[in-house]
Motif scaffolding. Structure first.
Motif, short mmCIF file in Angstrom:
data_model
loop_
_atom_site.label_atom_id
_atom_site.label_comp_id
_atom_site.label_asym_id
_atom_site.label_seq_id
_atom_site.Cartn_x
_atom_site.Cartn_y
_atom_site.Cartn_z
N UNK A 1 -39.17 -87.82 26.35
CA UNK A 1 -40.34 -88.39 27.02
C UNK A 1 -41.40 -88.78 25.98
N UNK A 2 -41.66 -87.88 25.04
CA UNK A 2 -42.64 -88.14 23.98
C UNK A 2 -42.26 -89.41 23.21
N UNK A 3 -41.01 -89.47 22.81
CA UNK A 3 -40.54 -90.59 21.99
C UNK A 3 -40.59 -91.90 22.76
N UNK A 4 -40.15 -91.89 23.99
CA UNK A 4 -40.13 -93.11 24.80
C UNK A 4 -41.54 -93.62 25.07
N UNK A 5 -42.45 -92.72 25.40
CA UNK A 5 -43.84 -93.13 25.62
C UNK A 5 -44.47 -93.68 24.34
N UNK A 6 -44.17 -93.05 23.21
CA UNK A 6 -44.77 -93.47 21.96
C UNK A 6 -44.23 -94.79 21.43
N UNK A 7 -42.96 -95.08 21.70
CA UNK A 7 -42.36 -96.29 21.15
C UNK A 7 -42.40 -97.46 22.12
N UNK A 8 -42.27 -97.20 23.42
CA UNK A 8 -42.27 -98.30 24.39
C UNK A 8 -43.44 -98.26 25.37
N UNK A 9 -44.13 -97.12 25.43
CA UNK A 9 -45.20 -96.99 26.42
C UNK A 9 -44.67 -96.77 27.82
N UNK A 10 -43.35 -96.56 27.95
CA UNK A 10 -42.71 -96.37 29.25
C UNK A 10 -41.96 -95.04 29.26
N UNK A 11 -41.79 -94.44 30.45
CA UNK A 11 -41.00 -93.20 30.52
C UNK A 11 -39.53 -93.52 30.37
N UNK A 12 -38.72 -92.56 29.94
CA UNK A 12 -37.27 -92.81 29.85
C UNK A 12 -36.65 -92.93 31.24
N UNK A 13 -35.59 -93.69 31.35
CA UNK A 13 -34.87 -93.80 32.62
C UNK A 13 -33.97 -92.58 32.79
N UNK A 14 -33.49 -92.39 34.03
CA UNK A 14 -32.56 -91.28 34.29
C UNK A 14 -31.31 -91.42 33.43
N UNK A 15 -30.84 -92.66 33.27
CA UNK A 15 -29.64 -92.89 32.47
C UNK A 15 -29.88 -92.48 31.01
N UNK A 16 -31.07 -92.80 30.48
CA UNK A 16 -31.39 -92.40 29.12
C UNK A 16 -31.46 -90.89 29.01
N UNK A 17 -32.05 -90.23 30.00
CA UNK A 17 -32.16 -88.77 29.97
C UNK A 17 -30.78 -88.13 29.97
N UNK A 18 -29.93 -88.59 30.88
CA UNK A 18 -28.60 -87.99 30.98
C UNK A 18 -27.79 -88.23 29.73
N UNK A 19 -27.89 -89.45 29.19
CA UNK A 19 -27.15 -89.79 27.98
C UNK A 19 -27.60 -88.95 26.79
N UNK A 20 -28.90 -88.79 26.64
CA UNK A 20 -29.44 -88.04 25.50
C UNK A 20 -29.11 -86.56 25.62
N UNK A 21 -29.20 -86.02 26.83
CA UNK A 21 -28.88 -84.60 27.03
C UNK A 21 -27.40 -84.32 26.76
N UNK A 22 -26.56 -85.31 27.03
CA UNK A 22 -25.13 -85.12 26.85
C UNK A 22 -24.67 -85.34 25.41
N UNK A 23 -25.50 -86.01 24.62
CA UNK A 23 -25.13 -86.34 23.24
C UNK A 23 -25.51 -85.19 22.32
N UNK A 24 -24.55 -84.42 21.89
CA UNK A 24 -24.81 -83.28 21.01
C UNK A 24 -24.50 -83.58 19.55
N UNK A 25 -24.33 -84.85 19.23
CA UNK A 25 -24.03 -85.22 17.85
C UNK A 25 -25.26 -85.06 16.97
N UNK A 26 -25.05 -84.94 15.67
CA UNK A 26 -26.15 -84.72 14.72
C UNK A 26 -27.12 -85.89 14.71
N UNK A 27 -26.61 -87.10 14.98
CA UNK A 27 -27.47 -88.29 14.90
C UNK A 27 -27.99 -88.77 16.23
#
Length: 771
Positions: free
Chosen positions: A191-217
């Motif tokens: 949420x912090x990153x999305x607001x700071x870079x786009x001024x918009x909240x993350x979408x549900x798809x972005x949230x689910x994708x980010x939570x599921x991505x456990x890679x180092x990058x």
């Protein structure tokens, strides 16, 4: 009992006094250690400024004993009242009258005098003593010395830093006895990153994708993805619109409509294309003067025509023309140099080394524009822009200016820069009065910053070359600091518009110099700088704080926790529209007129022109991003003003952050928020899910995290209660807010009840706070 009640206040007072005394002695014991090497700029001058310069500073009218302690020559000179004595004697505090007076036990000799209610602490006295022993060396003001890239500092907690920024932050924390927070959880971090870079909240798809991505990058990939989003340019443009005082009206009494919005489209485009800062600013300052200047470069110069312009009859044209030049000069000083140049408009600057002559030498760069004080009165399209101007044709919008969102075939004109064929003479204005010219001056810059050499042409293009000379001490520091402020809530220099003598000292001077030097070394690459900041461990910290950290660093100056503050007014609207699915993502184009309380404009207008009456827009225009809301300077958008948005009268590099009951009233009663609550509730009711699941989804869309069990319980109970007590007539009235069509075949009572739950979620403090 009576006697106790009489003496109770005295007893309480005595106890408090004893506690204060004990606290005072405790504080004395905890005073900071004296540094090995004493710095005049960072250790001594703050003491002089707070305790001595009122009587021994730059104000000649208040100066005592003819002594200036802020000027080396004066401080070491024989005293006027005692020619055998000196305020300072290098290496010998015992012969330095300044030191003897601040340590005197005789109240008749003690400085500062007891009557001033000022007193030096033991720590401050020790600093001055050691400074004198080390030679009492004065230094040029830190901000007027070109930055030199320092070495990366060594730290004890070597596993924490992610990039160079973190070493500087951690070093200071370790010096202060602090330690960084753990990383924020992934939901809050996104949420912090999305607001700071786009001024918009993350979408549900972005949230689910980010939570599921456990890679180092995973995090770096998300940063890159967000920075490629066109909304990045819109978010980044907002701070520049404040700095450039962009608005949709001319200002002053009649406050007619203007069409500067194509320049705003260019700013968004420039950020999205990652135009480097030197080109970005040079085009805006002097695009019309560049070799083989293009129409895009000319459009960029609209930057310096955003100032207020009068259309009132009866004004003195030359007085207002001078006001326009003054505005450009002052904006250049505050926005690009970070100094209070305007203080030298009427006399020599009292605190910074800027003479009135140097002010008007800078003034000369902006004094040759082919403009007049008043061009026309309120009327038709010819008043939308003032000469010099450019016209954007349909062909332009289809070819060289594709980024301009020209929506119809009507005439589109923009005020731009353009100089006279001959040079207009510039004079020092006595006391700053437009019709009191003094000596003639030539274009030049303050010598204390960087002399204006003959290698630069004496015009705005030369001024830009001077601005981006690697020896200029301010340009890189000032912009790096503004961006730091955007991402951390507070600049490394808190007074982001004042790097001068009266401004705050940088909290991390070495970091500021490293970032400024690195920014220049990498060709003023803005996206690279943004990525450095948001990928640092400093940025990624949790915002949770302990009582100990709050006591040691209440303002989070040393960044031992993540920054927590309310997002800008425009982004509050964006969050509401985006989370409800109402957001119109169209980029650029004319400004729009959303919902607004009736009668505001009509009560504060001359009654003439297009903006005399508020004609609200409809359809998709109601759901544009907050940055596209039309700004009439004399009556700026009320809901945004309540959340501290700039009214764009003057250059603003730092917005206020206030907290008033009016802000809560806006979130509870603004038609835009209520309409969004209704629309989101209707969408959720159409889904074949349980009530609890609908509430969880609403919470995630708005707050950008999964609710806790307790939060689910409270909100579900609230929905059940509202559904039970909701009356049909109340429901009908509630859901009638806003122009977006009411969804058919939805139970009105259920819609009203769920709408109230969604509205409550919008009203959570966490919703509009970056945590």
């Amino acid at each position: 009992m009576l006697r106790i009640s009489i003496f109770l206040p005295l007893i309480v007072s005595l106890v408090l006094t004893l506690q204060c005394c004990n606290q005072g002695s405790s504080n004395e014991a905890k005073e900071e250690k004296i540094p090995e090497k004493i710095s005049y700029n960072f250790d001594i001058r703050p003491i002089l400024s707070d305790k001595c310069l009122a009587c021994h500073g730059p104000d000649a009218n208040k100066r005592a004993a003819g002594l200036r302690m802020d000027v080396e020559e004066s401080a070491f000179r024989a005293l006027k009242e005692n020619p055998t004595a000196h305020a300072l004697v290098a290496g010998k505090p015992e012969f330095s009258q300044a030191y003897l007076r601040i340590t005197s036990k005789d109240t008749a000799l003690l400085m500062p005098p007891p009557s001033s209610n000022l007193k030096l602490s033991n720590h401050e006295i020790s600093l001055i003593e050691k400074w004198i022993k080390q030679g009492g060396k004065y230094e040029k003001h830190w901000a007027f010395v070109a930055p030199v890239k320092p070495a990366i500092p060594k730290v004890a907690m070597k596993e924490w830093p992610r990039n160079e920024i973190d070493y500087f932050i951690l070093q200071k924390q370790e010096q202060k006895g602090l330690a960084p927070n753990p990383e924020a959880d992934k939901e809050r971090l996104l949420k912090r990153l999305s607001l700071d870079i786009t001024g918009l909240p993350p979408t549900l798809q972005m949230m689910d994708s980010f939570l599921a991505d456990n890679s180092a990058g995973a995090y770096d990939k998300m940063v890159d993805k967000l920075m490629q989003n066109p909304a990045y340019g819109e978010k980044m443009a907002l701070h520049w619109l404040d700095l450039a005082r962009y608005a949709d009206s001319h200002g002053y009494q009649d406050d007619g409509y203007r069409t500067q919005w194509p320049w705003r489209d260019w700013v968004i485009h420039a950020f999205n294309e990652n135009m480097h800062y030197d080109d970005f600013v040079t085009w805006q300052l002097a695009g019309d003067l560049m070799p083989k200047s293009t129409k895009e470069q000319l459009l960029a110069t609209g930057f310096n025509r955003n100032h207020k312009i009068t259309e009132e009859g009866g004004v003195i044209p030359e007085e207002y023309r001078m006001m326009y030049v003054t505005d450009r000069n002052d904006m250049f000083g505050k926005g690009l140099l970070g100094v209070t140049l305007e203080c030298a408009h009427c006399h020599d600057h009292k605190y910074d080394p800027f003479s009135q002559k140097e002010y008007y030498q800078m003034f000369a760069f902006f004094n040759n524009v082919k403009e007049v004080g008043i061009e026309s009165v309120i009327g038709g399209p010819e008043t939308y822009a003032k000469k010099p101007l450019m016209e954007i044709s349909n062909d332009d919008a289809k070819s060289i200016l594709k980024f301009v969102n020209k929506q119809d075939t009507s005439r589109l004109i923009v005020s731009v820069m353009g100089d006279l064929d001959t040079t207009r003479k510039t004079y020092i204005l006595k006391r700053g009065v437009y019709d009191a010219p003094g000596d003639e001056v030539q274009p030049g810059t303050p010598k204390s910053i960087l002399p204006f050499n003959d290698k630069y042409p004496k015009n705005r293009l030369g001024l830009s070359q001077w601005l981006f000379d690697k020896k200029n001490p301010l340009t890189a520091r000032v912009y790096v600091n503004i961006l730091w402020q955007e991402f951390f809530g507070r600049g490394i220099v808190k007074t982001s518009g004042d790097f001068g003598m009266q401004g705050e000292l940088p909290s991390h001077p070495a970091l500021l110099d490293w970032l400024a030097s690195d920014f220049m070394e990498h060709d003023w690459d803005i996206k690279r700088l943004v990525k450095q900041m948001v990928t640092s461990a400093t940025y990624c910290q949790s915002a949770v704080f302990t009582k100990e950290k709050l006591a040691m660093d209440p303002d989070n100056v040393y960044l031992a926790r993540g920054s927590r503050y309310r997002i800008h007014a425009e982004f509050i609207k964006d969050l509401v529209l985006s989370s409800s699915g109402l957001l119109n993502k169209t980029i650029g184009g004319p400004s729009v007129k959303p919902y607004q309380p009736a009668g505001l404009w009509e009560g504060a207008t001359s009654g003439r022109g297009l903006l005399s009456v508020y004609n609200q827009d409809h359809g998709g225009s109601l759901y544009r991003r907050g940055m596209y809301t039309l700004i009439k300077r004399t009556v700026p958008p009320p809901t945004m003003g309540i959340f501290d948005a700039s009214n764009r009268d003057l250059c603003e590099v730092k917005r206020l952050k206030t907290n008033t009951p009016l802000q809560a009233l806006v979130m509870m009663n603004d038609p835009a928020v209520l309409e969004a609550s209704r629309v989101l509730a209707a969408k959720l009711l159409q889904e074949k899910t349980a009530s609890q699941d609908k509430i969880i989804k609403a919470f995630r869309l708005i707050v950008c995290r999964k609710p806790s069990e307790k939060e689910i319980e409270v909100l579900t109970a609230y929905y059940s209660k509202e559904l039970k007590i909701m009356k049909p007539d109340v429901a009908e009235k509630m859901i009638s807010v806003g122009e977006y069509p009411i969804t058919k075949n939805v139970d009105r009572k259920s819609l009203a009840a769920l709408m109230r739950v969604v509205s409550a979620i919008y009203n959570l403090e966490e919703t509009i706070t970056k945590t």
